[in-house]
Design an enzyme around this catalytic site. Sequence first.
Site, PDB file in Angstrom:
ATOM      1  N   GLU A   1      43.702  16.539  58.106  1.00 36.34           N
ATOM      2  CA  GLU A   1      44.469  17.565  58.064  1.00 36.34           C
ATOM      3  C   GLU A   1      44.440  17.696  59.455  1.00 36.34           C
ATOM      4  O   GLU A   1      45.535  19.211  59.112  1.00 36.34           O
ATOM      5  CB  GLU A   1      44.310  18.406  56.825  1.00 36.34           C
TER       6      GLU A   1
ATOM      7  N   ASP B   1      41.027  16.388  45.586  1.00 36.33           N
ATOM      8  CA  ASP B   1      41.258  17.870  46.265  1.00 36.33           C
ATOM      9  C   ASP B   1      41.332  18.902  44.425  1.00 36.33           C
ATOM     10  O   ASP B   1      42.741  19.191  44.791  1.00 36.33           O
ATOM     11  CB  ASP B   1      42.527  17.447  46.874  1.00 36.33           C
TER      12      ASP B   1
ATOM     13  N   GLU C   1      43.599  27.453  43.344  1.00 41.45           N
ATOM     14  CA  GLU C   1      44.850  26.767  43.913  1.00 41.45           C
ATOM     15  C   GLU C   1      45.589  25.705  42.842  1.00 41.45           C
ATOM     16  O   GLU C   1      46.978  25.699  42.893  1.00 41.45           O
ATOM     17  CB  GLU C   1      44.497  25.571  45.418  1.00 41.45           C
TER      18      GLU C   1
END
Length: 662
Positions: free
Chosen positions: A271, A350, A378
């Site tokens: 990323e 993820d 998240e």
Amino acid sequence: MNTYDPAWLPDEAWHALRGRRALVLADGGPIADTLGGELHEGSDPDLVLALRHHADTSDAARAAVRRAPADLGPEGYAVTTHGHTTVVLAESEHGLLYGLFDLLRADPPADGGIRLERPHTALRKLDHWDNLSVHPRMGQVERGYAGGSLFWDDGRARNTPEELRRLHDYGRLLASCGINAITVNNVNVHEDAAHLLTDRLDDVVTIADALRPWGIRVHLSVSYAAPVLLGGLPTADPLAPDVRAWWQRTTEAVYEAIDDFGGYTVKADSEGQPGPHSYGRDHAQGANLLAAALAPHGGVVHWRAFVYDHRQDWRDRSTDRARAAYDEFTPLDEQFDANVILQVKHGPIDFQPREPVSPLLAAMPRTRLAIEVQATQEYTGQQQHVCYLAPMWSEVLGFRPYGEDDARTIADLGASGGFAAVANTGNSPFWCGHPLAQANLYAYGRLAWNPALDPDTVLAEWTHLTHPGAPDLVRTTVRSALEGSWRTYEKYTAPLGVGFMVRPHHHYGPDVDGYEYTPWGTYHHADRDGVGVDRTTVTGTGYSGQYPEPWSDLYDSPGTCPDELLLFFHHVPYTHRLHSGRTVIQHIYDTHAEGCAEAEEARRRWQRIAHLLPGERHRETASRYEEQVRCAREWRDQINAYFHRKSGIPDERGAERRECGT
Ligand code: BDP
């Protein structure tokens, strides 16, 4: 008065222990001071905390030595009872500290009895994704839902007396559930944070000093480009002698300042973070460079396996983000140095509410591994929704990659180097934003200490500690609010393991196609006939072949794939019948209605204890339930409407649901 909640260590939880006459027989040092500070020492002691080599001073401790095994390990302890005297025996102050907290959770054994504890693994780390400053749009803590950082304020380490006191209390919370290592800055290392390694090391010293009395070692996220950014070198190539010398010098200076420094946590070639790939080197060469600098000091590198560059290509069926970590790292097994720990997310993608266990965790027998879980919610409701994650973690840890007949679990194979969790804490009054989210932090620590613990037992412990003396109805309501909350969340969000139907960027609330056509999608493949990703070996991406037998076979066929993961592995018609007997489409309608109704019911139950649990803890939770219910309805309506339109198949219970307004 504290401006923050005592979480699971309110004063009442300590009463019984502090009422006793304690004797601490230790070598001295910061942890021994902590023990002395927590207890009241007195003559004629009825509570003895003794290191084995000091046990001669006390009859009860001597008796404990006779009963305990010869070596309790560096953090283990034994609790024994001799008449009216309780003894905690250990080889080190760390063991005594954990033994002390053990006595908060449970009564001592009966006279003549013994309770032995040793952690499953030596490294039980919490990663803070904290930035040094507040970003105007993103806030301070990446994926943080609990206010700002506990460590950093406007670029500097917090160090006012109140802030240090809070850090001290934080250390106590972490130690009490068994956490012994902490990464103090975000894995995405912004430029100011990169300097913590060199000219800003003083700030790290402040944090290390505050946490040392709790047996917690500090780790630092470092930028792979540090030699260029900080050292003025033209390259960060791991094979360049200058680069090697720079890391060595820099690391020496770190240990001069913090002699018990834990090591580096690194997100490389992921990323947008720099890494060895820029120099044509692989991850082992990259990690070993840092490992060599840390080795003489006893430090470790946590090298993250969250690396994916499998961009989707609709013409090529083998492109699949789920395959990425395995493809990248398995060829490197055997090449990592002994003090490299490959830190692997528990699922292949993820932190979705439901993913299969990462096959990488069973595929690196010659590499030390750490399992990474995400306590910060998240993708699981961002601490607006109640979502107790321990049952999910426990399923992962207990997973047997070689089938039921082979006793090895993921906790054995994938945690040879320990555990890591992304922290869910910050400077909010309840540490975690949502008061009930504290249970996730507690449970992470307890499962890292002993992965075989039952999540319901851990929840009972947490509930009991957090609400001492509360009426039964409060405790049963708190427990039932958390117990099944992960499954409830799963029901009203993305179905059967597809994942990622969240709003892009912030990842809260539904957006079915939000990520579907981005470079790393596609995640659900819904079309007019069916839904799910074909990851089989015969017609799909081949991902299921990354598992050992029997799982590769079981996952490969829709007939044997577990329902909850069906759409992760298979693209099936909406009319496909699950093992449960329902069709996929009807399952989607039903679970969304059920999940939503469960959230509404949980909110109702919470309202019923308002008079029994006065104060902010109730109010804060109640207001978050309002948001949870609003958001759950939004999920239900969007997901069900989407699949109704795609499939053209009506909900067979639609009329009935319309009548009762669900
Ligand atoms: C993802 C988060 C991102 C993190 C990344 C990571 O969305 O903010 O930087 O994981 O683990 O889940 O590095």
